[in-house]
Write a protein that holds these residues in place. Structure first.
Motif, mmCIF file in Angstrom:
data_model
loop_
_atom_site.group_PDB
_atom_site.id
_atom_site.type_symbol
_atom_site.label_atom_id
_atom_site.label_comp_id
_atom_site.label_asym_id
_atom_site.label_seq_id
_atom_site.Cartn_x
_atom_site.Cartn_y
_atom_site.Cartn_z
ATOM 1 N N THR A 42 -50.699 34.069 80.218
ATOM 2 C CA THR A 42 -50.653 32.622 80.412
ATOM 3 C C THR A 42 -49.799 32.324 81.642
ATOM 4 O O THR A 42 -48.607 32.647 81.676
ATOM 5 C CB THR A 42 -50.072 31.920 79.173
ATOM 6 O OG1 THR A 42 -50.857 32.251 78.023
ATOM 7 C CG2 THR A 42 -50.075 30.406 79.359
ATOM 8 N N ARG A 43 -50.395 31.698 82.647
ATOM 9 C CA ARG A 43 -49.711 31.467 83.913
ATOM 10 C C ARG A 43 -49.999 30.053 84.423
ATOM 11 O O ARG A 43 -50.887 29.356 83.936
ATOM 12 C CB ARG A 43 -50.188 32.479 84.970
ATOM 13 C CG ARG A 43 -50.007 33.940 84.572
ATOM 14 C CD ARG A 43 -48.553 34.318 84.490
ATOM 15 N NE ARG A 43 -48.360 35.743 84.232
ATOM 16 C CZ ARG A 43 -47.540 36.224 83.340
ATOM 17 N NH1 ARG A 43 -46.824 35.389 82.570
ATOM 18 N NH2 ARG A 43 -47.410 37.521 83.175
ATOM 19 N N LYS A 44 -49.219 29.666 85.442
ATOM 20 C CA LYS A 44 -49.421 28.391 86.125
ATOM 21 C C LYS A 44 -49.728 28.646 87.595
ATOM 22 O O LYS A 44 -49.293 29.641 88.165
ATOM 23 C CB LYS A 44 -48.181 27.514 86.010
ATOM 24 C CG LYS A 44 -47.990 26.845 84.668
ATOM 25 C CD LYS A 44 -46.822 25.866 84.706
ATOM 26 C CE LYS A 44 -46.652 25.137 83.387
ATOM 27 N NZ LYS A 44 -45.541 24.163 83.437
ATOM 28 N N ILE A 45 -50.478 27.732 88.205
ATOM 29 C CA ILE A 45 -50.753 27.799 89.643
ATOM 30 C C ILE A 45 -49.723 26.953 90.379
ATOM 31 O O ILE A 45 -49.497 25.790 90.031
ATOM 32 C CB ILE A 45 -52.176 27.286 89.956
ATOM 33 C CG1 ILE A 45 -53.218 28.248 89.394
ATOM 34 C CG2 ILE A 45 -52.378 27.111 91.462
ATOM 35 C CD1 ILE A 45 -54.645 27.801 89.612
ATOM 36 N N ASN A 46 -49.087 27.563 91.405
ATOM 37 C CA ASN A 46 -48.123 26.781 92.192
ATOM 38 C C ASN A 46 -48.520 26.653 93.660
ATOM 39 O O ASN A 46 -47.979 25.817 94.371
ATOM 40 C CB ASN A 46 -46.712 27.367 92.079
ATOM 41 C CG ASN A 46 -46.608 28.745 92.724
ATOM 42 O OD1 ASN A 46 -47.579 29.479 92.767
ATOM 43 N ND2 ASN A 46 -45.429 29.092 93.216
ATOM 44 N N PHE A 47 -49.459 27.477 94.156
ATOM 45 C CA PHE A 47 -49.994 27.343 95.507
ATOM 46 C C PHE A 47 -51.497 27.592 95.473
ATOM 47 O O PHE A 47 -52.000 28.339 94.627
ATOM 48 C CB PHE A 47 -49.366 28.344 96.478
ATOM 49 C CG PHE A 47 -47.894 28.182 96.701
ATOM 50 C CD1 PHE A 47 -47.019 29.204 96.386
ATOM 51 C CD2 PHE A 47 -47.381 27.006 97.220
ATOM 52 C CE1 PHE A 47 -45.663 29.071 96.586
ATOM 53 C CE2 PHE A 47 -46.030 26.859 97.435
ATOM 54 C CZ PHE A 47 -45.144 27.883 97.108
ATOM 55 N N THR A 48 -52.200 26.969 96.409
ATOM 56 C CA THR A 48 -53.626 27.254 96.578
ATOM 57 C C THR A 48 -53.908 27.504 98.052
ATOM 58 O O THR A 48 -53.227 26.964 98.926
ATOM 59 C CB THR A 48 -54.511 26.095 96.083
ATOM 60 O OG1 THR A 48 -54.252 24.931 96.872
ATOM 61 C CG2 THR A 48 -54.269 25.806 94.611
#
Length: 233
Positions: free
Chosen positions: A198-204
């Motif tokens: 389970t992770r979060k996106i902080n850059f694209t």
């Protein structure tokens, strides 16, 4: 027995018959296969698509005075039938080597018929100055043509956007990640593989091979992954 003669044809399609065939000629080839180690299997022989280029080693004896034919000569049509005519053959080989030209060698009465480049050339005299001794190392020539590939432009900047609401792919979204982590969005520095994490996106980085940078839920950086590696939690 069929007469055996040595012929050389240069890139201008000019053909020269040498006065004498080499005492020995070795055409060495290599299949180009590679031995590799496979886990739980051991070594295997991985077959190459094509064999490596062949190489040839030979020593030529070239009389300098070609005015009077000797019985042991194999060549019948001498290009420079005069005094010091053998110097012309030596100069021919020297020019091909210095100019990095491709030449074809044919040994009549045999299957030997290949194009080569001269990789090394040694000329001199052994027992007498009346006869050149020429040592030649050749590498087989394989014709090729380069193909130009177009490279699609890649954005130079990493886009940092505002967090999007849950249900959309964007910064701040929570995902389940299954894929290998990399140190940048180009795919350099492959590292560990996330499995149902389970992770979060902080850059694209839209348009790149690994467009999403993920972190732990606490904000600890993990790495860049492909778009296929993430799914909504």
């Amino acid at each position: 027995m069929a007469r055996v003669s040595l012929y050389l044809t240069n890139f201008k399609n000019q053909t020269y018959e040498f006065p004498m065939t080499p005492d020995s000629l070795t055409f060495k080839t290599n299949a180009g296969n590679e031995t590799v180690s496979v886990i739980e299997l051991g070594q295997i022989n991985r077959l190459a698509a094509k064999r490596n280029l062949g190489t040839v080693s030979m020593t030529l004896k070239i009389p300098r005075d070609l005015r009077v034919r000797k019985r042991y000569w194999t060549g019948r049509k001498i290009t420079w039938p005069n005094e010091d005519g053998g110097d012309g053959y030596v100069q021919l080989l020297t020019d091909i080597e210095e100019r990095h030209e491709v030449a074809r060698l044919i040994l009549t009465g045999t299957p030997f018929n290949h194009q080569f480049t001269i990789e090394s050339l040694s000329t001199g005299f052994s027992d007498t100055t009346d006869e050149w001794t020429v040592d030649i190392e050749l590498t087989e020539w394989r014709d090729y043509s380069a193909r130009v590939l177009k490279v699609a432009p890649i954005p130079n900047k990493v886009v940092v956007s505002k967090p999007r609401p849950s249900g959309k792919v964007g910064i701040g979204s929570t995902f389940i990640v299954n894929g290998q982590l990399h140190v940048d969005s180009y795919g350099n520095g492959p590292g560990v593989t996330e499995v149902n994490a389970t992770r979060k996106i902080n850059f694209t980085a839209p348009g790149r091979a690994f467009p999403y940078h993920v972190t732990t839920l606490e904000g600890g950086w993990r790495g860049w992954v492909t778009a296929d590696a993430v799914r909504l939690a």
